[in-house]
Design a protein around this motif. Structure first.
Motif, PDB file in Angstrom:
ATOM      1  N   THR A 223       1.868 -15.289  12.932  1.00  0.00           N
ATOM      2  CA  THR A 223       2.899 -14.611  12.166  1.00  0.00           C
ATOM      3  C   THR A 223       2.331 -14.173  10.824  1.00  0.00           C
ATOM      4  OG1 THR A 223       4.611 -15.970  13.199  1.00  0.00           O
ATOM      5  CG2 THR A 223       5.192 -14.842  11.164  1.00  0.00           C
ATOM      6  N   GLN A 224       2.557 -12.928  10.478  1.00  0.00           N
ATOM      7  CA  GLN A 224       2.031 -12.392   9.228  1.00  0.00           C
ATOM      8  C   GLN A 224       2.918 -12.821   8.057  1.00  0.00           C
ATOM      9  OE1 GLN A 224      -0.922 -10.567   9.371  1.00  0.00           O
ATOM     10  NE2 GLN A 224      -0.824 -11.148  11.513  1.00  0.00           N
ATOM     11  N   SER A 225       2.288 -13.156   6.934  1.00  0.00           N
ATOM     12  CA  SER A 225       3.063 -13.444   5.723  1.00  0.00           C
ATOM     13  C   SER A 225       3.630 -12.162   5.138  1.00  0.00           C
ATOM     14  CB  SER A 225       2.173 -14.149   4.697  1.00  0.00           C
ATOM     15  OG  SER A 225       1.758 -15.406   5.184  1.00  0.00           O
ATOM     16  N   LEU A 226       2.922 -11.065   5.326  1.00  0.00           N
ATOM     17  CA  LEU A 226       3.384  -9.750   4.882  1.00  0.00           C
ATOM     18  C   LEU A 226       3.087  -8.749   5.985  1.00  0.00           C
ATOM     19  CD1 LEU A 226       4.439  -7.771   2.701  1.00  0.00           C
ATOM     20  CD2 LEU A 226       2.071  -7.579   1.899  1.00  0.00           C
ATOM     21  N   GLU A 227       4.099  -8.002   6.386  1.00  0.00           N
ATOM     22  CA  GLU A 227       3.937  -6.999   7.443  1.00  0.00           C
ATOM     23  C   GLU A 227       4.604  -5.704   6.987  1.00  0.00           C
ATOM     24  OE1 GLU A 227       2.327  -5.605  10.673  1.00  0.00           O
ATOM     25  OE2 GLU A 227       2.496  -7.788  10.773  1.00  0.00           O
ATOM     26  N   ILE A 228       3.825  -4.638   6.876  1.00  0.00           N
ATOM     27  CA  ILE A 228       4.328  -3.329   6.448  1.00  0.00           C
ATOM     28  C   ILE A 228       3.949  -2.298   7.507  1.00  0.00           C
ATOM     29  CG2 ILE A 228       4.166  -1.528   4.688  1.00  0.00           C
ATOM     30  CD1 ILE A 228       3.470  -3.702   2.666  1.00  0.00           C
ATOM     31  N   THR A 229       4.928  -1.523   7.946  1.00  0.00           N
ATOM     32  CA  THR A 229       4.689  -0.528   8.995  1.00  0.00           C
ATOM     33  C   THR A 229       5.318   0.807   8.609  1.00  0.00           C
ATOM     34  OG1 THR A 229       4.752  -2.284  10.679  1.00  0.00           O
ATOM     35  CG2 THR A 229       4.929  -0.002  11.443  1.00  0.00           C
ATOM     36  N   ASP A 230       4.485   1.850   8.548  1.00  0.00           N
ATOM     37  CA  ASP A 230       4.943   3.226   8.301  1.00  0.00           C
ATOM     38  C   ASP A 230       5.875   3.326   7.084  1.00  0.00           C
ATOM     39  OD1 ASP A 230       3.479   4.177  10.429  1.00  0.00           O
ATOM     40  OD2 ASP A 230       5.121   3.968  11.859  1.00  0.00           O
ATOM     41  N   LEU A 231       5.492   2.689   6.017  1.00  0.00           N
ATOM     42  CA  LEU A 231       6.333   2.646   4.821  1.00  0.00           C
ATOM     43  C   LEU A 231       6.235   3.959   4.044  1.00  0.00           C
ATOM     44  CD1 LEU A 231       8.097   0.791   2.982  1.00  0.00           C
ATOM     45  CD2 LEU A 231       6.006   0.280   1.734  1.00  0.00           C
ATOM     46  N   THR A 232       7.393   4.522   3.699  1.00  0.00           N
ATOM     47  CA  THR A 232       7.448   5.769   2.936  1.00  0.00           C
ATOM     48  C   THR A 232       8.378   5.588   1.742  1.00  0.00           C
ATOM     49  OG1 THR A 232       7.030   7.129   4.890  1.00  0.00           O
ATOM     50  CG2 THR A 232       8.043   8.212   3.002  1.00  0.00           C
ATOM     51  N   LYS A 233       7.936   6.108   0.600  1.00  0.00           N
ATOM     52  CA  LYS A 233       8.757   6.087  -0.603  1.00  0.00           C
ATOM     53  C   LYS A 233       8.545   7.396  -1.341  1.00  0.00           C
ATOM     54  CE  LYS A 233      11.293   4.575  -4.044  1.00  0.00           C
ATOM     55  NZ  LYS A 233      12.764   4.383  -3.887  1.00  0.00           N
ATOM     56  N   THR A 234       9.646   8.090  -1.635  1.00  0.00           N
ATOM     57  CA  THR A 234       9.552   9.362  -2.348  1.00  0.00           C
ATOM     58  C   THR A 234      10.371   9.304  -3.633  1.00  0.00           C
ATOM     59  OG1 THR A 234      11.430  10.272  -1.124  1.00  0.00           O
ATOM     60  CG2 THR A 234       9.223  10.687  -0.232  1.00  0.00           C
ATOM     61  N   TYR A 235       9.890  10.060  -4.615  1.00  0.00           N
ATOM     62  CA  TYR A 235      10.633  10.302  -5.850  1.00  0.00           C
ATOM     63  C   TYR A 235      10.809  11.810  -5.963  1.00  0.00           C
ATOM     64  CZ  TYR A 235       9.412   5.491  -7.119  1.00  0.00           C
ATOM     65  OH  TYR A 235       9.265   4.117  -7.129  1.00  0.00           O
ATOM     66  N   GLY A 236      11.939  12.293  -5.507  1.00  0.00           N
ATOM     67  CA  GLY A 236      12.131  13.733  -5.455  1.00  0.00           C
ATOM     68  C   GLY A 236      11.178  14.344  -4.442  1.00  0.00           C
ATOM     69  N   ALA A 237      10.340  15.274  -4.905  1.00  0.00           N
ATOM     70  CA  ALA A 237       9.377  15.922  -4.008  1.00  0.00           C
ATOM     71  C   ALA A 237       8.048  15.181  -3.948  1.00  0.00           C
ATOM     72  CB  ALA A 237       9.137  17.361  -4.474  1.00  0.00           C
ATOM     73  N   VAL A 238       7.930  14.102  -4.717  1.00  0.00           N
ATOM     74  CA  VAL A 238       6.661  13.361  -4.783  1.00  0.00           C
ATOM     75  C   VAL A 238       6.663  12.223  -3.765  1.00  0.00           C
ATOM     76  CG1 VAL A 238       5.147  11.959  -6.227  1.00  0.00           C
ATOM     77  CG2 VAL A 238       6.383  13.907  -7.228  1.00  0.00           C
ATOM     78  N   HIS A 239       5.645  12.195  -2.914  1.00  0.00           N
ATOM     79  CA  HIS A 239       5.471  11.108  -1.949  1.00  0.00           C
ATOM     80  C   HIS A 239       4.615  10.022  -2.607  1.00  0.00           C
ATOM     81  CE1 HIS A 239       7.078  13.865   1.031  1.00  0.00           C
ATOM     82  NE2 HIS A 239       7.074  12.874   1.916  1.00  0.00           N
ATOM     83  N   ALA A 240       5.278   8.988  -3.143  1.00  0.00           N
ATOM     84  CA  ALA A 240       4.545   7.887  -3.762  1.00  0.00           C
ATOM     85  C   ALA A 240       3.814   7.069  -2.710  1.00  0.00           C
ATOM     86  CB  ALA A 240       5.494   7.001  -4.560  1.00  0.00           C
ATOM     87  N   LEU A 241       4.442   6.903  -1.538  1.00  0.00           N
ATOM     88  CA  LEU A 241       3.831   6.211  -0.406  1.00  0.00           C
ATOM     89  C   LEU A 241       4.165   7.002   0.854  1.00  0.00           C
ATOM     90  CD1 LEU A 241       4.852   2.527  -1.269  1.00  0.00           C
ATOM     91  CD2 LEU A 241       2.580   3.546  -1.564  1.00  0.00           C
ATOM     92  N   ASP A 242       3.174   7.170   1.720  1.00  0.00           N
ATOM     93  CA  ASP A 242       3.357   7.997   2.908  1.00  0.00           C
ATOM     94  C   ASP A 242       2.831   7.263   4.136  1.00  0.00           C
ATOM     95  OD1 ASP A 242       3.826  10.025   4.676  1.00  0.00           O
ATOM     96  OD2 ASP A 242       2.333  11.391   3.862  1.00  0.00           O
ATOM     97  N   LYS A 243       3.751   6.690   4.918  1.00  0.00           N
ATOM     98  CA  LYS A 243       3.433   6.003   6.173  1.00  0.00           C
ATOM     99  C   LYS A 243       2.343   4.935   5.984  1.00  0.00           C
ATOM    100  CE  LYS A 243       4.902   9.793   9.170  1.00  0.00           C
ATOM    101  NZ  LYS A 243       4.527  10.735  10.255  1.00  0.00           N
ATOM    102  N   VAL A 244       2.560   4.087   5.002  1.00  0.00           N
ATOM    103  CA  VAL A 244       1.611   3.009   4.703  1.00  0.00           C
ATOM    104  C   VAL A 244       1.846   1.838   5.660  1.00  0.00           C
ATOM    105  CG1 VAL A 244       0.993   1.237   2.996  1.00  0.00           C
ATOM    106  CG2 VAL A 244       1.312   3.627   2.295  1.00  0.00           C
ATOM    107  N   SER A 245       0.780   1.362   6.270  1.00  0.00           N
ATOM    108  CA  SER A 245       0.848   0.186   7.144  1.00  0.00           C
ATOM    109  C   SER A 245      -0.257  -0.790   6.758  1.00  0.00           C
ATOM    110  CB  SER A 245       0.687   0.586   8.620  1.00  0.00           C
ATOM    111  OG  SER A 245       1.739   1.431   9.056  1.00  0.00           O
ATOM    112  N   LEU A 246       0.103  -2.053   6.572  1.00  0.00           N
ATOM    113  CA  LEU A 246      -0.881  -3.100   6.315  1.00  0.00           C
ATOM    114  C   LEU A 246      -0.213  -4.444   6.546  1.00  0.00           C
ATOM    115  CD1 LEU A 246      -0.468  -4.682   3.296  1.00  0.00           C
ATOM    116  CD2 LEU A 246      -0.972  -2.371   2.519  1.00  0.00           C
ATOM    117  N   SER A 247      -1.038  -5.474   6.649  1.00  0.00           N
ATOM    118  CA  SER A 247      -0.516  -6.823   6.843  1.00  0.00           C
ATOM    119  C   SER A 247      -1.437  -7.814   6.142  1.00  0.00           C
ATOM    120  CB  SER A 247      -0.416  -7.162   8.341  1.00  0.00           C
ATOM    121  OG  SER A 247      -1.706  -7.164   8.935  1.00  0.00           O
ATOM    122  N   VAL A 248      -0.879  -8.976   5.833  1.00  0.00           N
ATOM    123  CA  VAL A 248      -1.651 -10.072   5.255  1.00  0.00           C
ATOM    124  C   VAL A 248      -1.246 -11.342   5.994  1.00  0.00           C
ATOM    125  CG1 VAL A 248      -2.368 -11.289   3.175  1.00  0.00           C
ATOM    126  CG2 VAL A 248      -1.556  -8.921   3.005  1.00  0.00           C
TER     127      VAL A 248
END
Length: 298
Positions: free
Chosen positions: A2-27
């Motif tokens: 079991t991962q302590s941190l699991e991130i899949t296809d994470l996206t975060k936008t501020y208006g037209a700015v893509h701060a994060l675009d489909k970020v995936s990682l795990s720890v």
């Protein structure tokens, strides 16, 4: 596992700015992962989402199996920012005792925590008299309260002297050995090169590559440097035998592709008495980081 941190296809936008675009990682538990990226790459935004401070748009994030910012996630997560701030009139001991009480822990554990970060001798001094590095160690002591399962560290060695940095990473090694998962953001590439298990390079909100340093070296396929040391008085003869190399103070430097490394070493070994030593220098993390950052920019 079991991962302590699991991130899949994470996206975060501020208006037209893509701060994060489909970020995936795990720890995973016991794993030390370095998050690398230029200023504005999205590292701070990612950490804020992990801590539950801001929402994300799409994708999934789980922290120790639960939702970021939930009571369970907060109880299992510790955070150390780059610039910590504490009340200057309190002593280090008083500050940590205060945080222990807030976390429902016994306040008499404060001195043990300060000792772990090398502040036992300064525990009863006011924080206003501390150096930046000492304040950073107070922050680390605070982050260790409650034996967190996930540590999120943002430039944690900022302001620490070389000895304190070594001690800090030794402490992280011990925490990882006990099963803590560690996500560490840093610009100090030389430090994290030897003290983390995996590396994630973030550029303009996109994960351009991730993996162990050996994996990234294979992906980048950058040249290897081979330093050949000549015997006393034989540097000129060695240079004649290796015309593709470049002479330096003690011998000849050769650069070759990863795939040609063994052939190059075999050719050097045939020179026998002309050579007293061979030093193979693979591309550094700084070289690899520059390679992937330039590639993304292009």
């Amino acid at each position: 596992m079991t991962q302590s941190l699991e991130i899949t296809d994470l996206t975060k936008t501020y208006g037209a700015v893509h701060a994060l675009d489909k970020v995936s990682l795990s720890v995973a538990p016991g794993e030390r992962v370095a998050l690398l990226g230029h200023n504005g790459a999205g590292k701070s935004t990612l950490m804020k989402i992990i801590l539950g401070l801001i929402p994300h748009d799409t994708g999934t994030v789980t922290v120790t199996g639960t939702t970021p910012g939930s009571v369970a996630a907060r109880g299992a997560t510790a955070y150390l920012p780059e610039n910590v701030a504490f009340h200057p009139a309190l002593t280090g001991l008083e500050q940590i005792r205060h945080y222990l009480r807030l976390r429902g822990e016994r306040s008499d554990h404060a001195m043990d925590l300060l000792s772990r970060v090398g502040l036992a001798d300064a525990a009863k001094r006011r924080i206003g008299t501390y150096s930046k590095g000492m304040r950073q160690r107070v922050g680390l002591a605070q982050a260790l309260i409650g034996k967190p399962r996930l540590l999120v560290l943002d430039e944690p060695t900022s302001g620490l002297d070389p000895v304190s940095r070594r001690d800090f990473y030794a402490l992280l090694d011990g925490l990882a050995a006990e099963g803590a998962a560690i996500l560490l953001s840093s610009h100090a590439l030389t430090e994290v090169e030897a003290r983390t298990d995996r590396l994630v390079i973030l550029s303009a909100g996109v994960v351009v590559t991730q993996g162990a340093l050996s994996d990234l070296r294979r992906q980048a396929d950058l040249p290897v440097t081979v330093h050949v040391t000549a015997r006393s008085g034989g540097k000129e003869r060695l240079a004649e035998a290796l015309p593709q190399g470049r002479m330096n103070g003690t011998g000849v430097n050769l650069r070759c592709a990863q795939s040609d490394k063994m052939e190059t070493l075999a050719r050097v070994s045939e020179l026998g008495p002309l050579v007293t030593d061979i030093d193979v220098q693979p591309p550094s993390l700084e070289d690899i980081y520059s390679h992937f950052s330039r590639r993304d920019g292009q």
